[in-house]
Design an enzyme around this catalytic site. Sequence first.
Site, mmCIF file in Angstrom:
data_model
loop_
_atom_site.group_PDB
_atom_site.id
_atom_site.type_symbol
_atom_site.label_atom_id
_atom_site.label_comp_id
_atom_site.label_asym_id
_atom_site.label_seq_id
_atom_site.Cartn_x
_atom_site.Cartn_y
_atom_site.Cartn_z
ATOM 1 C CB ILE A 43 -0.957 -0.020 1.219
ATOM 2 C CG1 ILE A 43 -2.116 0.943 1.026
ATOM 3 C CG2 ILE A 43 -0.217 0.235 2.519
ATOM 4 C CD1 ILE A 43 -3.210 0.806 2.092
ATOM 5 C CG ASN A 121 7.624 -13.297 18.554
ATOM 6 O OD1 ASN A 121 7.315 -12.846 19.660
ATOM 7 N ND2 ASN A 121 8.118 -12.517 17.602
ATOM 8 C CE1 TYR A 145 1.805 -8.230 13.399
ATOM 9 C CE2 TYR A 145 2.935 -8.841 15.421
ATOM 10 C CZ TYR A 145 2.900 -8.776 14.045
ATOM 11 O OH TYR A 145 3.946 -9.248 13.304
ATOM 12 C CE LYS A 149 1.513 -11.004 11.165
ATOM 13 N NZ LYS A 149 1.770 -10.950 9.719
HETATM 14 P P1 NAI Z 1 6.857 -3.641 8.003
HETATM 15 O O1 NAI Z 1 5.835 -2.947 8.810
HETATM 16 O O2 NAI Z 1 8.157 -2.965 7.764
HETATM 17 O O3 NAI Z 1 6.250 -4.075 6.594
HETATM 18 C C1 NAI Z 1 4.881 -4.379 6.411
HETATM 19 C C2 NAI Z 1 4.443 -3.795 5.098
HETATM 20 O O4 NAI Z 1 3.051 -4.081 4.940
HETATM 21 C C3 NAI Z 1 4.612 -2.258 5.036
HETATM 22 O O5 NAI Z 1 5.390 -1.893 3.925
HETATM 23 C C4 NAI Z 1 3.194 -1.745 4.915
HETATM 24 O O6 NAI Z 1 3.067 -0.598 4.092
HETATM 25 C C5 NAI Z 1 2.463 -2.947 4.336
HETATM 26 N N1 NAI Z 1 1.032 -2.849 4.630
HETATM 27 C C6 NAI Z 1 0.431 -2.451 5.785
HETATM 28 N N2 NAI Z 1 -0.895 -2.398 5.632
HETATM 29 C C7 NAI Z 1 -1.158 -2.748 4.344
HETATM 30 C C8 NAI Z 1 -2.337 -2.861 3.581
HETATM 31 N N3 NAI Z 1 -3.547 -2.581 4.101
HETATM 32 N N4 NAI Z 1 -2.230 -3.247 2.304
HETATM 33 C C9 NAI Z 1 -1.026 -3.530 1.751
HETATM 34 N N5 NAI Z 1 0.144 -3.434 2.427
HETATM 35 C C10 NAI Z 1 0.073 -3.043 3.715
HETATM 36 O O7 NAI Z 1 7.116 -5.054 8.723
HETATM 37 P P2 NAI Z 1 8.297 -6.095 8.506
HETATM 38 O O8 NAI Z 1 9.182 -6.067 9.682
HETATM 39 O O9 NAI Z 1 8.872 -5.933 7.159
HETATM 40 O O10 NAI Z 1 7.494 -7.473 8.578
HETATM 41 C C11 NAI Z 1 6.979 -8.079 7.411
HETATM 42 C C12 NAI Z 1 5.988 -9.154 7.820
HETATM 43 O O11 NAI Z 1 6.608 -10.090 8.689
HETATM 44 C C13 NAI Z 1 4.782 -8.595 8.586
HETATM 45 O O12 NAI Z 1 3.632 -9.326 8.203
HETATM 46 C C14 NAI Z 1 5.121 -8.868 10.030
HETATM 47 O O13 NAI Z 1 3.948 -9.025 10.806
HETATM 48 C C15 NAI Z 1 5.910 -10.157 9.909
HETATM 49 N N6 NAI Z 1 6.854 -10.312 11.004
HETATM 50 C C16 NAI Z 1 8.011 -9.579 11.036
HETATM 51 C C17 NAI Z 1 8.911 -9.744 12.072
HETATM 52 C C18 NAI Z 1 10.221 -9.024 12.088
HETATM 53 O O14 NAI Z 1 10.992 -9.284 13.021
HETATM 54 N N7 NAI Z 1 10.543 -8.148 11.131
HETATM 55 C C19 NAI Z 1 8.619 -10.640 13.185
HETATM 56 C C20 NAI Z 1 7.359 -11.341 13.046
HETATM 57 C C21 NAI Z 1 6.528 -11.188 11.990
HETATM 58 C C1 15L Z 2 6.949 -8.890 15.237
HETATM 59 O O1 15L Z 2 5.982 -9.590 14.965
HETATM 60 C C2 15L Z 2 7.105 -7.547 14.632
HETATM 61 O O2 15L Z 2 6.605 -7.498 13.324
HETATM 62 C C3 15L Z 2 8.540 -7.058 14.644
HETATM 63 O O3 15L Z 2 8.560 -5.680 14.364
HETATM 64 C C4 15L Z 2 9.214 -7.338 15.975
HETATM 65 O O4 15L Z 2 8.582 -6.588 16.971
HETATM 66 C C5 15L Z 2 9.116 -8.805 16.309
HETATM 67 O O5 15L Z 2 7.786 -9.282 16.218
HETATM 68 C C6 15L Z 2 9.621 -9.144 17.701
HETATM 69 O O6 15L Z 2 8.876 -9.735 18.473
HETATM 70 O O7 15L Z 2 10.781 -8.834 18.002
#
Ligand code: NAI
Ligand code: 15L
Length: 274
Positions: A43, A121, A145, A149
């Site tokens: 988005i 997690n 959140y 998931k």
């Molecule tokens: P992020 O927040 O940087 O990326 C998520 C992306 O989803 C953003 O670019 C955002 O614009 C997009 N988004 C949000 N709402 C939307 C919508 N309505 N339509 C289309 N796109 C939309 O998060 P990150 O860190 O890159 O994580 C990616 C995925 O992995 C997420 O689903 C997150 O929940 C999951 N995740 C990430 C972790 C981490 O440590 N980075 C840990 C656990 C899960």
């Molecule tokens: C998640 O699910 C989040 O997307 C990420 O931003 C971190 O907070 C991660 O978990 C975490 O638990 O460290």
Amino acid sequence: MTSTSAPRAPFNRLLLTGAAGGLGKVLRERMRPYANVLRLSDIAALAPAVDDREEIVPCDLADKHAVHQLVEGVDAILHFGGVSVERPFEEILGANICGVFHIYEAARRHGVKRVIFASSNHVIGFYKQDEPLDASCARRPDGYYGLSKSYGEDMASFYFDRYGIETVSIRIGSSFPEPQNRRMMHTWLSFDDLTQLLERALYTPNVGHTVVYGMSANKDVWWDNRFASHLGFEAKDSSEVFREKVEAQPMPAADDPARIYQGGAFVAAGPFGD
Ligand code: NAI
Ligand code: 15L
């Protein structure tokens, strides 16, 4: 460090949602060898396609019709889009809850047979840090959140049982360049290990609905991947190399959720809107 593993025969077209996000930007590079064409969606604004092996398709996951069009012609979906932190329910609802339904429904209608779901997690965040878990444990989401998931994992399970669409749900720990705090010494997932896990999730046959914890080979882990051994995922990195730097930070107080719960500070987020 970059991944050196040779990719299998590439998919014709892979869809990556959340491509403008933190992990999305990393995976935009890392997933190139695995697809003749990578369809990138978010988005938020995305950098223009670098060549004809990238397709940029802006889309709001909350828009069913747009997601239906987004999924047409893809062979597998890496679903990383959505709200990625604890937020009021109304913000989570469209992107994560309706969004994951739209993805699976579009997959069904377009005959897509494999989804990789970026779970978290935070589906088990209310377990204490001294409680070892495997994928058979009951979920204990630590907020809206984490609930979204958890719903996504149930959606994956249903679409496999009912329609044969296979999913690997990756309960990602903390995937960042480095662990940012003591809790992440346990939960950290390096980008190389994430890439290997995605390769395994895309190419392993007969995964049904597999739940795997996304973590590197850290010294002290809380999670056991015995039920995902068929993926053959063998993490190579460890948070140990960052220990000195991380432990230079002050120790959180004994009653700080960051020291008690697997979900850390997420368990104490909210309430919103009082
Ligand atoms: P992020 O927040 O940087 O990326 C998520 C992306 O989803 C953003 O670019 C955002 O614009 C997009 N988004 C949000 N709402 C939307 C919508 N309505 N339509 C289309 N796109 C939309 O998060 P990150 O860190 O890159 O994580 C990616 C995925 O992995 C997420 O689903 C997150 O929940 C999951 N995740 C990430 C972790 C981490 O440590 N980075 C840990 C656990 C899960
Ligand atoms: C998640 O699910 C989040 O997307 C990420 O931003 C971190 O907070 C991660 O978990 C975490 O638990 O460290």
